[in-house]
Design an enzyme around this catalytic site. Structure first.
Site, PDB file in Angstrom:
ATOM      1  N   ASP A  33       0.841  -1.352   0.055  1.00 21.54           N
ATOM      2  CA  ASP A  33      -0.002   0.066  -0.004  1.00 21.54           C
ATOM      3  C   ASP A  33       0.895   1.283  -0.169  1.00 21.54           C
ATOM      4  O   ASP A  33       2.118   1.185   0.477  1.00 21.54           O
ATOM      5  CB  ASP A  33      -0.539   0.045   1.266  1.00 21.54           C
ATOM      6  N   HIS A 177       3.745  -2.067   3.048  1.00 25.30           N
ATOM      7  CA  HIS A 177       4.043  -0.740   2.623  1.00 25.30           C
ATOM      8  C   HIS A 177       5.266  -0.556   1.938  1.00 25.30           C
ATOM      9  O   HIS A 177       6.378  -0.663   2.600  1.00 25.30           O
ATOM     10  CB  HIS A 177       3.715   0.202   3.724  1.00 25.30           C
TER      11      HIS A 177
END
Ligand code: ZN
Length: 225
Positions: A33, A177
């Protein structure tokens, strides 16, 4: 620097270990993400080396300066998903604002890859019926996760790796991430270990396809069965 130990093959001919048929392979999917970031090219290099495919849930307000990275990820077989325009809690927005967050981002991604994303990962995992219905209206499914190494909290590659490995299972969807160097390193180290345990690392859509499960527009998923 990753510590990888290469063991020399034994001098005697070993009994070949039976290879399980591909259908019994364990599958696992990473969803990265908030990127792309300056660490994403190193992640792509590492994934290519390991023949692993992942899903990138990108923010379209980061697309401008990172278009080449998104194009490269797509061309190398990774999946590009939608993580909204600028990371709001979608469940707090009006219907029209939710639609804008989704459709602007899809449009930006489509300009780069020529393909409209099928998957939406709502920022913070914050969702409600409006969010899933809005995703469905744009031809998309909503994807959460069931493995969270909390990599944004623990900026330590070994800890990220161990948190992934402790919770990994067949059909898992991992949230991570590519905006932290430690997350990129930890993920690549985890992938080395997962491959040793018999996992194939595939995109989220591919994991569902290989398991014979369809992803329905407007439905939400946390893992594959
Ligand atoms: Zn996010």
């Amino acid at each position: 620097m990753a510590t990888v130990t290469f063991v020399a093959p034994p001098a005697v001919t070993p009994t070949p270990k039976p290879t399980p048929p591909p259908s019994s392979n364990k599958l696992i999917a990473f969803g990265f993400d908030d990127g792309p970031s300056r660490y994403t090219p190193r992640l792509l290099d590492g994934l290519k080396f390991r023949n692993a495919k992942v899903t990138f849930f990108v923010l379209s307000n980061r697309v401008g300066s990172n278009a080449a990275t998104i194009k490269r990820a797509y061309d190398e077989g990774h999946e590009i998903g939608n993580h909204s325009w600028n990371h709001p809690s979608l469940n707090r927005l009006s219907w029209n604002s939710i639609i804008k967050q989704i459709s602007w981002t899809n449009s930006e991604i489509r300009k780069i890859t020529g393909e409209t994303p099928k998957l939406l990962r709502p920022p913070y995992g914050s969702s409600n019926r409006n969010v899933t219905r809005a995703a469905g209206s744009q031809g998309m499914s909503v994807v959460f996760w069931d493995v969270d190494p909390r990599d944004w909290q623990y900026r330590n590659a070994a800890r990220v790796k161990n948190n992934i490995l402790r919770a990994a299972h067949d059909g898992a969807i991992i949230v991570i991430h590519d905006t932290h160097s430690t997350s990129v390193t930890g993920a690549l180290q985890a992938i080395d270990e997962l491959k040793g345990r018999g996992y194939s690392v595939v995109t989220i859509s591919e994991m569902f396809r290989l398991k014979g499960q369809s992803m329905v527009n407007g439905a939400a998923y946390r893992r594959a069965k």
